[in-house]
Scaffold this motif. Sequence first.
Motif, PDB file in Angstrom:
ATOM      1  N   ILE A   5     -19.594  39.925 -55.160  1.00 34.52           N
ATOM      2  CA  ILE A   5     -19.272  38.899 -56.166  1.00 34.52           C
ATOM      3  C   ILE A   5     -18.142  39.391 -57.072  1.00 34.52           C
ATOM      4  O   ILE A   5     -17.208  38.645 -57.391  1.00 34.52           O
ATOM      5  CB  ILE A   5     -20.524  38.558 -56.999  1.00 34.52           C
ATOM      6  N   MET A   6     -18.218  40.649 -57.473  1.00 37.01           N
ATOM      7  CA  MET A   6     -17.182  41.224 -58.345  1.00 37.01           C
ATOM      8  C   MET A   6     -15.816  41.223 -57.636  1.00 37.01           C
ATOM      9  O   MET A   6     -14.785  40.881 -58.244  1.00 37.01           O
ATOM     10  CB  MET A   6     -17.572  42.642 -58.744  1.00 37.01           C
ATOM     11  N   VAL A   7     -15.814  41.580 -56.364  1.00 42.33           N
ATOM     12  CA  VAL A   7     -14.565  41.561 -55.583  1.00 42.33           C
ATOM     13  C   VAL A   7     -14.008  40.143 -55.527  1.00 42.33           C
ATOM     14  O   VAL A   7     -12.799  39.923 -55.698  1.00 42.33           O
ATOM     15  CB  VAL A   7     -14.804  42.102 -54.154  1.00 42.33           C
ATOM     16  N   ARG A   8     -14.895  39.182 -55.310  1.00 44.78           N
ATOM     17  CA  ARG A   8     -14.441  37.792 -55.200  1.00 44.78           C
ATOM     18  C   ARG A   8     -13.803  37.308 -56.500  1.00 44.78           C
ATOM     19  O   ARG A   8     -12.728  36.693 -56.482  1.00 44.78           O
ATOM     20  CB  ARG A   8     -15.627  36.902 -54.818  1.00 44.78           C
ATOM     21  N   TRP A   9     -14.445  37.589 -57.633  1.00 49.05           N
ATOM     22  CA  TRP A   9     -13.902  37.139 -58.917  1.00 49.05           C
ATOM     23  C   TRP A   9     -12.603  37.869 -59.284  1.00 49.05           C
ATOM     24  O   TRP A   9     -11.614  37.238 -59.657  1.00 49.05           O
ATOM     25  CB  TRP A   9     -14.937  37.343 -60.027  1.00 49.05           C
ATOM     26  N   LEU A  10     -12.609  39.194 -59.173  1.00 44.74           N
ATOM     27  CA  LEU A  10     -11.401  39.931 -59.567  1.00 44.74           C
ATOM     28  C   LEU A  10     -10.237  39.598 -58.637  1.00 44.74           C
ATOM     29  O   LEU A  10      -9.080  39.552 -59.078  1.00 44.74           O
ATOM     30  CB  LEU A  10     -11.665  41.438 -59.570  1.00 44.74           C
ATOM     31  N   SER A  11     -10.524  39.369 -57.362  1.00 45.92           N
ATOM     32  CA  SER A  11      -9.453  38.975 -56.436  1.00 45.92           C
ATOM     33  C   SER A  11      -8.828  37.643 -56.859  1.00 45.92           C
ATOM     34  O   SER A  11      -7.634  37.430 -56.674  1.00 45.92           O
ATOM     35  CB  SER A  11      -9.996  38.851 -55.003  1.00 45.92           C
ATOM     36  N   ARG A  12      -9.640  36.758 -57.441  1.00 46.56           N
ATOM     37  CA  ARG A  12      -9.094  35.484 -57.930  1.00 46.56           C
ATOM     38  C   ARG A  12      -8.210  35.713 -59.147  1.00 46.56           C
ATOM     39  O   ARG A  12      -7.123  35.140 -59.256  1.00 46.56           O
ATOM     40  CB  ARG A  12     -10.234  34.536 -58.293  1.00 46.56           C
ATOM     41  N   PHE A  13      -8.677  36.531 -60.076  1.00 48.24           N
ATOM     42  CA  PHE A  13      -7.877  36.797 -61.282  1.00 48.24           C
ATOM     43  C   PHE A  13      -6.540  37.448 -60.920  1.00 48.24           C
ATOM     44  O   PHE A  13      -5.507  37.142 -61.518  1.00 48.24           O
ATOM     45  CB  PHE A  13      -8.627  37.725 -62.244  1.00 48.24           C
ATOM     46  N   PHE A  14      -6.568  38.349 -59.944  1.00 50.44           N
ATOM     47  CA  PHE A  14      -5.370  39.116 -59.566  1.00 50.44           C
ATOM     48  C   PHE A  14      -4.658  38.497 -58.368  1.00 50.44           C
ATOM     49  O   PHE A  14      -3.852  39.156 -57.721  1.00 50.44           O
ATOM     50  CB  PHE A  14      -5.766  40.560 -59.218  1.00 50.44           C
ATOM     51  N   HIS A  15      -4.920  37.240 -58.077  1.00 52.33           N
ATOM     52  CA  HIS A  15      -4.453  36.620 -56.838  1.00 52.33           C
ATOM     53  C   HIS A  15      -2.942  36.675 -56.678  1.00 52.33           C
ATOM     54  O   HIS A  15      -2.433  36.787 -55.552  1.00 52.33           O
ATOM     55  CB  HIS A  15      -4.932  35.161 -56.774  1.00 52.33           C
ATOM     56  N   TYR A  16      -2.219  36.605 -57.782  1.00 52.99           N
ATOM     57  CA  TYR A  16      -0.754  36.642 -57.670  1.00 52.99           C
ATOM     58  C   TYR A  16      -0.285  37.927 -56.995  1.00 52.99           C
ATOM     59  O   TYR A  16       0.702  37.924 -56.249  1.00 52.99           O
ATOM     60  CB  TYR A  16      -0.107  36.495 -59.049  1.00 52.99           C
ATOM     61  N   LEU A  17      -0.987  39.046 -57.259  1.00 53.87           N
ATOM     62  CA  LEU A  17      -0.643  40.310 -56.602  1.00 53.87           C
ATOM     63  C   LEU A  17      -0.762  40.180 -55.087  1.00 53.87           C
ATOM     64  O   LEU A  17       0.096  40.664 -54.346  1.00 53.87           O
ATOM     65  CB  LEU A  17      -1.573  41.432 -57.086  1.00 53.87           C
ATOM     66  N   ASP A  18      -1.840  39.560 -54.632  1.00 56.67           N
ATOM     67  CA  ASP A  18      -2.060  39.396 -53.190  1.00 56.67           C
ATOM     68  C   ASP A  18      -0.952  38.582 -52.550  1.00 56.67           C
ATOM     69  O   ASP A  18      -0.474  38.901 -51.462  1.00 56.67           O
ATOM     70  CB  ASP A  18      -3.402  38.688 -52.950  1.00 56.67           C
ATOM     71  N   ARG A  19      -0.529  37.526 -53.228  1.00 56.88           N
ATOM     72  CA  ARG A  19       0.436  36.590 -52.633  1.00 56.88           C
ATOM     73  C   ARG A  19       1.840  37.174 -52.522  1.00 56.88           C
ATOM     74  O   ARG A  19       2.551  36.901 -51.563  1.00 56.88           O
ATOM     75  CB  ARG A  19       0.483  35.304 -53.443  1.00 56.88           C
TER      76      ARG A  19
END
Length: 227
Positions: free
Chosen positions: A103-117
């Motif tokens: 769950i923590m990975v899912r939420w933090l990945s959303r907050f930091f999504h711009y990094l992924d993109r």
Amino acid sequence: MGERKTIELEQGWEYMQKGITKLKGILDGSLEQFNSEEYMMLYTTIYNMCTQKPPNDYSQQLYDKYREAFQEYINSTVLPSIREKHDEFMLRELVKRWANHKIMVRWLSRFFHYLDRYFIARRSLPPLNEVGLTCFLDLVYQEVNSKAKDAVLDVIGKERDGEQIDRALLKNVLDIFVEIGMSQMDHYEDDFEAHMLQGTGAYYSVKAANWIREDSCPDYMIKARTC
């Protein structure tokens, strides 16, 4: 329109830390879920800090801090809670902590999504989801997988001896061995399955030797077929 105000690293990360602290509260059940405004503010803070002109583009620093947030939480909260428990109680805590970690990975990945993109894609770095799961692999799984394997084999032994066991717990623990491999079965096969098969062979070798010594041929065949 005027220029956007620059967010310094310390200032921006202090705000993100508040969001991470709330997420920890959500995981332990003491706080409510993020509302849409909170989510957008956290996402926008990361977006702004990654799209500022150099030297205020903090993409690399935020990528590093994303990993550090997991490491800090695991070392301060997750590992101590698992270490203080044993046997089936340890298995239950491990299952709970793995579920919370995802769950923590899912939420933090959303907050930091711009990094992924953008940042991660350009640099060919491991994606955020993989970074988060790898933290659990390196810090938690590597420490506890042997104890977890022994505890699971003990539970299997109890069932073979006729005791009622919590099969859902067993499945959830074994799912960790599978999921932690991130599409690879190496951890399940090497860290659990090989030991389980070896133990199964030894268990039934002893049983078979006793049955041959004590039972008639028809009784032996019935027991073998049942097993």
